[in-house]
Design a protein around this motif. Structure first.
Motif, PDB file in Angstrom:
ATOM      1  N   ASN A 125      -5.776   3.273   9.123  1.00 54.11           N
ATOM      2  CA  ASN A 125      -5.486   4.693   8.972  1.00 54.11           C
ATOM      3  C   ASN A 125      -4.371   5.080   9.934  1.00 54.11           C
ATOM      4  OD1 ASN A 125      -6.648   5.169  11.559  1.00 54.11           O
ATOM      5  ND2 ASN A 125      -8.683   5.372  10.654  1.00 54.11           N
ATOM      6  N   THR A 147      -5.879  -1.906   4.943  1.00 56.99           N
ATOM      7  CA  THR A 147      -4.851  -0.969   5.404  1.00 56.99           C
ATOM      8  C   THR A 147      -5.441  -0.050   6.473  1.00 56.99           C
ATOM      9  OG1 THR A 147      -3.889  -0.959   3.189  1.00 56.99           O
ATOM     10  CG2 THR A 147      -3.195   0.785   4.689  1.00 56.99           C
ATOM     11  N   LYS A 160      -5.064   4.446   4.866  1.00 51.21           N
ATOM     12  CA  LYS A 160      -6.381   4.906   4.434  1.00 51.21           C
ATOM     13  C   LYS A 160      -6.720   6.216   5.141  1.00 51.21           C
ATOM     14  CE  LYS A 160      -9.170   2.295   7.800  1.00 51.21           C
ATOM     15  NZ  LYS A 160     -10.107   1.161   7.990  1.00 51.21           N
ATOM     16  N   PRO A 167       0.845  -1.200   0.000  1.00 56.56           N
ATOM     17  CA  PRO A 167       0.000   0.000   0.000  1.00 56.56           C
ATOM     18  C   PRO A 167       0.878   1.247   0.000  1.00 56.56           C
ATOM     19  CG  PRO A 167      -0.746  -1.568   1.660  1.00 56.56           C
ATOM     20  CD  PRO A 167       0.582  -2.056   1.184  1.00 56.56           C
ATOM     21  N   ARG A 201      -9.543   1.736   1.829  1.00 54.32           N
ATOM     22  CA  ARG A 201      -8.988   2.564   0.771  1.00 54.32           C
ATOM     23  C   ARG A 201      -9.797   2.334  -0.499  1.00 54.32           C
ATOM     24  NH1 ARG A 201      -3.792   0.753  -0.748  1.00 54.32           N
ATOM     25  NH2 ARG A 201      -3.479   2.740  -1.811  1.00 54.32           N
ATOM     26  N   GLU A 202      -9.814   3.300  -1.406  1.00 49.75           N
ATOM     27  CA  GLU A 202     -10.556   3.148  -2.654  1.00 49.75           C
ATOM     28  C   GLU A 202      -9.982   2.007  -3.488  1.00 49.75           C
ATOM     29  OE1 GLU A 202     -13.347   4.587  -3.495  1.00 49.75           O
ATOM     30  OE2 GLU A 202     -13.336   5.678  -1.588  1.00 49.75           O
ATOM     31  N   ASP A 208      -4.595   6.724  -4.765  1.00 46.53           N
ATOM     32  CA  ASP A 208      -5.281   5.614  -4.111  1.00 46.53           C
ATOM     33  C   ASP A 208      -5.690   4.603  -5.170  1.00 46.53           C
ATOM     34  OD1 ASP A 208      -6.566   3.960  -2.381  1.00 46.53           O
ATOM     35  OD2 ASP A 208      -7.982   5.444  -1.596  1.00 46.53           O
TER      36      ASP A 208
END
Length: 587
Positions: A116, A114, A91, A87, A98-99, A248
């Motif tokens: 934040n 993932t 996020k 990643p 995440r998108e 992202d």
């Protein structure tokens, strides 16, 4: 000369970072020989505990930049773009995923979520507390997310020097239609390598050994790095975004649907061609006297080559696999994907020793068990089959745990998937097997007379007038479908039947292999295995419950009801965990 790099993130103690640097030459994406004597060494990891030290992680990222610059100087190339298997950023606070990960979800590709920035702070604190209290580094909590911190620093530092892309090798494999077997197994490795080679031109002959010189990881690590470098080498028009660019997003090659279908068809054709080659080598080895040449073909060792293996990373993948079955198929679920097809009698009569194993005489042992069970059964059951109904006797024995030569199957792939997930797998995947029953029937009739096949269920021989033999034997390797005249409630609920081999001297797998090779290999796979990720267990149990497939319906009685209650509680606990994760995502 322009070059492109792929990095497969690794930070294990003393493990050198798997990196592949490639350049296009005459339409072929050739990897540089990074393990040559003149090439520099990539940085090595320090272990999960050291990820908690920001200075060490930043130094690792700096060393990676120096390594790539050294590669440029050593090989006279200029790296234009880098793709990293990790990643790129945490996020956003308040987001559930995440998108890019939501995009993977839509494609039914599993991945670890993932956290934040706030969640990472708590994860770091928890890991530090674990170590401070004497906890083992090998049991560090959230280790499957801590490594992402290394990726964040690599992206941060490398973006200052080059354009960087985020990739996910599993998404690349799915795009290529080559995710049937995990790449840690040779069959999966070759499948992905061959699929990519149709686009990259390398290698000309797929062989795992070609991965030895391109980087310092294991074969599957180097393959991931090469696939990443391939994506890095593609122009944006030749890449497909999963997520929202520019930051992202996970990138995969843009492969037209028609080519994906052709890839899957090619795999099926390759199965037959490769198996024909195996059969030829087998027959040549056994016709000679070279023990070394015969070694790979002894016992059940070649069995994996006879199985057409695919992979499901979602419930949707499983449904597509089932829908793709043409004709009449039987299915069997097994908790561990590494388990072979083995009857309870085969397991029971195996005698293992330091350098191998052998079996007691299966025929005499089965006769003994059958005789004793018939002799004593009236003490325990009031209704039992007619003496000549051998299949029903063996079915009752199987039901109560007596070893037999029967192997349980079901006509429902969904029932089979329930048995695969009945208990939590120890391995990363469980398995649903499928066998073509039309082929079993037709090949059986090719190998032995029709009368012999029919006699399996009708004929009974006596030995001394007071003991009954088992199902009649043949000299040919034959497996037949068995439907007992007196099916019990469980068999009816599970849509069950049995497969039984007639040649006792060989194992179930050996018999299947000989059937597949004799007289010639089929043009399409007749024996399939679908591996399914263990983390899908609760989702499968939920979906199956909606179809009224659960312990209560498959095991009529109190035991089945009790098992069903246990699974209900497991589902409830998983739902609560999901709620906690969603709420944590809102922090």
């Amino acid at each position: 000369m322009d070059a492109y790099a792929g990095i497969d993130i690794a930070f294990a103690k003393k493990k050198l970072l798997p990196v592949s640097v490639c350049a296009w030459r005459d339409g072929v994406l050739e990897p540089l020989p990074l393990r040559s004597a003149t090439a520099p060494l990539p940085p090595q990891g320090s272990g999960n505990a050291k990820i908690l030290d920001d200075a060490i992680v930043k130094e690792f990222a700096e060393l990676t930049v120096r390594y790539l610059r050294d590669v440029e100087r050593t090989f006279g190339v200029t790296i234009r773009r880098i793709a990293i298997d990790a990643p790129s950023d945490p996020k956003v606070n308040g987001a559930t995923r995440r998108e890019a990960e939501k995009g993977l979800d839509r494609k039914k590709i599993s991945c670890i979520s993932t956290p934040n920035a706030n969640q990472f702070g708590k994860i770091r604190d928890k890991a530090k507390a674990h170590l401070a209290n004497g906890g083992e580094e090998s049991r560090l909590p959230h280790a499957n997310q801590l490594w992402m911190l290394v990726g964040f620093d690599l992206f941060r530092r490398l973006r200052q020097e080059w354009e960087c892309l985020e990739v996910f090798p599993q998404a690349i494999a799915v795009t290529l239609g080559a995710n049937g077997v995990h790449k840690t197994k040779e069959e999966g490795l070759l499948s992905q390598l061959s699929a990519a080679a149709r686009f990259t031109g390398w290698p000309t002959i797929p062989d795992p050994r070609c991965l030895n010189q391109i980087g310092y990881g294991r074969h599957h690590d180097n393959l991931d790095a090469y696939l990443a470098a391939w994506v890095a080498s593609l122009d944006v028009k030749d890449r497909e975004p999963i997520g929202i660019p520019p930051n992202d997003v996970i990138w995969v090659p843009r492969v037209p649907v028609e080519q994906q279908i052709q890839q899957k068809m090619a795999r099926s054709c390759n199965w037959s061609q490769q198996l024909q080659q195996v059969a030829t080598e087998w027959k040549m080895a056994m016709a000679g006297t070279d023990r070394v040449a015969q070694e790979p073909f002894l016992g059940d060792r070649p069995f994996g080559k006879f199985v057409f293996t695919e992979h499901a990373g979602s419930w949707s993948d499983f449904q597509k696999w089932v829908d793709g079955m043409e004709g009449s198929w039987g299915f069997r679920g097994q908790r561990e994907s590494s388990w072979s097809l083995e009857t309870s009698l085969d397991r029971a009569v195996r005698v293992e020793y330091e350098n191998g194993y052998h079996h007691l005489d299966r025929d005499s042992e089965q006769d003994e068990l059958l005789f004793r069970f018939r002799q004593q059964a009236h003490h325990y059951i009031s209704h039992f089959p007619a003496v000549e109904d051998l299949a029903s006797w063996l079915a009752i024995m199987q039901h109560h745990g007596v070893p037999t030569r029967l192997l349980d199957w079901t006509k429902s792939a969904y029932v089979a998937s329930y048995f695969a997930f009945l208990e939590e797998p120890y391995e990363e995947t469980c398995a649903v097997w499928a066998i073509n029953l039309d082929w079993i029937d037709s090949r059986g009739h090719e190998l032995v007379s029709l009368e012999t096949v029919i006699s399996v269920m009708q004929s009974i021989q006596t030995n001394g007038g007071n003991r009954y033999s088992s199902i009649p034997l043949t000299k040919e390797p034959v497996i037949v479908k068995v439907d007992p005249l007196r099916a019990n409630q469980r068999m009816i609920a599970q849509q069950g039947f049995f497969l039984c081999r007639l040649l006792h001297e060989a194992s179930f797998c050996q018999t299947l292999m000989r059937m597949i090779m004799t007289p010639e290999v089929p043009n399409v796979p007749v024996l399939k295995k679908l591996t399914v990720d263990k983390n899908l267990r609760i989702e499968f149990l939920k979906k199956l419950r909606e179809m009224n497939i659960h312990a209560g319906s498959l095991f009529p009685g109190l035991d089945g009801f009790a098992q069903s209650l246990r699974h209900e509680l497991e589902i409830k606990v998983d739902d609560a965990r999901q709620v906690d994760e969603d709420e944590a995502g809102d922090m």
